[in-house]
Design an enzyme around this catalytic site. Structure first.
Site, PDB file in Angstrom:
ATOM      1  N   GLY A  17       0.814  -1.207   0.000  1.00  0.00           N
ATOM      2  CA  GLY A  17       0.000   0.000   0.000  1.00  0.00           C
ATOM      3  C   GLY A  17       0.848   1.257   0.000  1.00  0.00           C
ATOM      4  N   GLY A  71       2.678   3.624   1.454  1.00  0.00           N
ATOM      5  CA  GLY A  71       3.286   3.782   2.762  1.00  0.00           C
ATOM      6  C   GLY A  71       3.770   5.184   3.057  1.00  0.00           C
ATOM      7  N   ARG A  72       3.925   5.998   2.020  1.00  0.00           N
ATOM      8  CA  ARG A  72       4.338   7.393   2.231  1.00  0.00           C
ATOM      9  C   ARG A  72       3.805   8.290   1.130  1.00  0.00           C
ATOM     10  NH1 ARG A  72      10.729   6.911   0.621  1.00  0.00           N
ATOM     11  NH2 ARG A  72      10.441   5.304  -0.953  1.00  0.00           N
ATOM     12  N   LYS A 122       4.441  12.337  -2.468  1.00  0.00           N
ATOM     13  CA  LYS A 122       5.303  11.254  -1.991  1.00  0.00           C
ATOM     14  C   LYS A 122       6.222  11.812  -0.905  1.00  0.00           C
ATOM     15  CE  LYS A 122       8.767   7.849  -3.389  1.00  0.00           C
ATOM     16  NZ  LYS A 122       9.566   7.308  -4.506  1.00  0.00           N
ATOM     17  N   ASP A 177       8.644   5.642   8.315  1.00  0.00           N
ATOM     18  CA  ASP A 177       8.293   6.967   8.832  1.00  0.00           C
ATOM     19  C   ASP A 177       7.427   7.769   7.865  1.00  0.00           C
ATOM     20  OD1 ASP A 177      10.093   7.796   6.865  1.00  0.00           O
ATOM     21  OD2 ASP A 177      11.719   8.157   8.283  1.00  0.00           O
ATOM     22  N   GLY A 178       7.187   7.218   6.674  1.00  0.00           N
ATOM     23  CA  GLY A 178       6.318   7.905   5.732  1.00  0.00           C
ATOM     24  C   GLY A 178       6.955   9.083   5.023  1.00  0.00           C
ATOM     25  N   ARG A 221       3.853  13.939  -7.524  1.00  0.00           N
ATOM     26  CA  ARG A 221       3.842  13.092  -8.718  1.00  0.00           C
ATOM     27  C   ARG A 221       2.483  13.196  -9.414  1.00  0.00           C
ATOM     28  NH1 ARG A 221       6.372   7.363  -6.756  1.00  0.00           N
ATOM     29  NH2 ARG A 221       4.373   7.081  -5.729  1.00  0.00           N
ATOM     30  N   ASP A 237       4.239  -4.500  -7.381  1.00  0.00           N
ATOM     31  CA  ASP A 237       3.588  -3.314  -6.822  1.00  0.00           C
ATOM     32  C   ASP A 237       4.137  -2.029  -7.429  1.00  0.00           C
ATOM     33  OD1 ASP A 237       5.809  -4.354  -5.031  1.00  0.00           O
ATOM     34  OD2 ASP A 237       5.653  -2.310  -4.273  1.00  0.00           O
ATOM     35  N   ASP A 267       7.330   4.754  -9.968  1.00  0.00           N
ATOM     36  CA  ASP A 267       8.100   4.542  -8.741  1.00  0.00           C
ATOM     37  C   ASP A 267       9.599   4.506  -8.996  1.00  0.00           C
ATOM     38  OD1 ASP A 267       5.760   4.521  -7.336  1.00  0.00           O
ATOM     39  OD2 ASP A 267       5.611   2.352  -7.207  1.00  0.00           O
TER      40      ASP A 267
END
Length: 492
Positions: free
Chosen positions: A94, A96-97, A116, A128-129, A179, A255, A265
């Site tokens: 998922g 995460g940040r 992001k 920590d995101g 993004r 992912d 990504d």
């Protein structure tokens, strides 16, 4: 939409992804970034949204694009997905940040805006995101460089920084990169529901993707099979485009694979320099799963993973297999077309694969610089082998080069190739400028001293990769000796 009329608070956001059921995401606000400041913006990316890029440095946009403020129409959320990482099932992952702000209607369809590095989410898995300035600069520059190369990709609108410390291998500072993409849905988004046998949710997601992005496939006899085939073919073409410019993604997990066939990504990526088909750009990838040579095969493997996820909807094993099989032929056709263009060939001949294989064998044996070789190849003159010296001198084994060049010249003579015309065509597909790691590192080190001018200069060069730009010749140079020690990993 006029750039001067749009403020950060009144950004005309929609959020079609938020119309999916609540199980597909978690609504949450970004975590504020202490004392954010403007680092960089992309004028071409801003133009896609009808924004004035100069406005992105204003306080209201700095607050919005650092996660400290939210536009009136925004419905921020983090999406859930799962995936295979380095070939191993990783379960739920998922955003995460990353936090999705919403999407904006443009002349070419909606574009989602995603922050992001905007803080922890329920999917952060002990992280920590945050993103760090180093990786944010790399993603920002490469997203825009790839777009200028004509390769399907997410885009990067802007970077906002902060002096907040973030611990990775060392203490670094935080940043948020904005993004953009029509959608950030991944292969892993489908794997998530298939892995838990939630066919209803799987169908909801597939129907959403079909309606939003592939409406022409809805009338197919089996829309889900048609969707799989289309995604496999887009992925195959993308892999050919990566290979043709020497781009290595570094983390081709399911992912990180876009359902729209976009480059998605940007983590430990790299552009090939001294050619080595087994080169691994990601220091974390100890087994070399994502080496340059393996990328096309991994793309195929990932399509199998997507097929497995969609199989409950397709309900036809042979049909799903046929869809995945289309990857291989599409990749071969696309790769051959890319190489013919790179070599300035106008026709297709049966012995072309042998010519290409011999070329790559020669490049491998001599470790010639990928980008410089193809760019210089455009200067070859059909009737003047004596002028080959600049190209020939790239090779330690000059006799082997001479033998290959003789075969190449004979191939050009078959189609009555004209030097000047061929050079123009080759220069349109063989870039002079790519985002070499050392160029990014110079920009990063200056930015870490709060000098962001090199980001802007480098971005301007990369936005015209096929132009000669004689005033920027040094950006096309081979990497300096110190660059041999540079490593990139999954840490960001």
């Amino acid at each position: 939409m006029t750039g001067t009329a749009i403020s950060a608070s009144t950004l005309p956001l929609n959020n079609s992804f938020a119309t999916l059921p609540p199980a597909f995401f978690t609504r949450l606000m970004p975590t504020p970034l202490p004392a954010p400041y403007f680092v960089a913006a992309s004028a071409p990316a801003a133009a896609l949204l009808g924004l004035d890029p100069a406005r992105l440095a204003d306080a209201d946009f700095v607050e919005l694009l650092s996660g400290n403020a939210v536009a009136e129409r925004s419905k921020p959320l983090a999406a859930v997905y799962s995936g295979h990482q380095f070939g191993v099932w990783a379960g739920q992952l998922g955003d995460g940040r990353a936090i999705l702000l919403g999407d904006i209607d443009t002349a070419n369809g909606p574009l989602e805006l995603q922050l992001k590095g905007a803080g922890a989410t329920p999917y952060s898995r002990m992280g920590d995101g945050r993103a760090v300035l180093r990786s944010s600069i790399r993603e920002f520059l490469c997203s825009e460089a790839m777009a200028a190369l004509g390769i399907p990709t997410s885009r990067a609108l802007a970077i906002m920084g902060s002096n907040q410390g973030v611990l990775r291998e060392t203490m670094e500072t935080a940043a948020v990169v904005t993004r953009m993409a029509p959608s950030f849905i991944r292969f892993g988004s489908f794997e998530h529901w298939a892995s838990s046998r939630k066919t209803d949710e799987l169908k909801i997601l597939a129907d959403y993707v079909l309606a939003q992005f592939y409406p022409e496939l809805q009338a197919a006899d089996n829309p889900y099979q048609a969707l799989l085939a289309e995604v496999c073919q887009r992925t195959a073409r993308l892999m050919a485009q990566w290979q043709a410019v020497g781009f290595m993604h570094g983390v081709m997990n399911t992912d990180n694979m876009s359902i729209l066939g976009l480059t998605l990504d940007y983590g430990p990526f790299g552009f090939m320099e001294a050619f080595d088909g087994q080169h691994i750009c990601n220091h974390t990838d100890q087994q070399g799963r994502y080496s340059y040579a393996n990328q096309p095969k991994v793309g195929h493997w990932n399509c199998y993973a997507l097929a497995q996820a969609l199989l409950p909807l397709i309900d036809d094993l042979e049909g799903a297999q046929a869809a995945v099989d289309s990857y291989q032929s599409t990749f071969a056709d696309s790769m051959n077309a890319q190489l013919r263009a790179k070599l300035g060939l106008l026709t297709e001949q049966p012995d072309d694969p042998a010519l290409f294989d011999a070329m790559f064998g020669l490049m491998q044996a001599n470790h010639v610089d990928f980008t410089q070789f193809f760019r210089a190849l455009g200067n070859l003159q059909l009737a003047a082998p004596q002028l080959d010296a600049p190209l020939r001198d790239m090779f330690i084994d000059r006799d082997s080069f001479d033998a290959w060049a003789a075969t190449y010249r004979a191939r050009l003579q078959q189609e009555n190739s004209v030097d000047a015309q061929r050079k123009l065509a080759m220069d349109r597909v063989n870039p002079k400028y790519v985002l070499r790691n050392y160029l990014a590192q110079v920009a990063i080190e200056k930015a870490q001293q709060h000098d962001y001018s090199e980001i802007a200069r480098l971005l301007a060069v990369l936005q015209k990769p096929f132009d000669e730009q004689p005033e920027h010749q040094h950006y096309a140079a081979l990497p300096p000796d110190w660059a041999s020690h540079l490593e990139v990993s999954c840490s960001s």
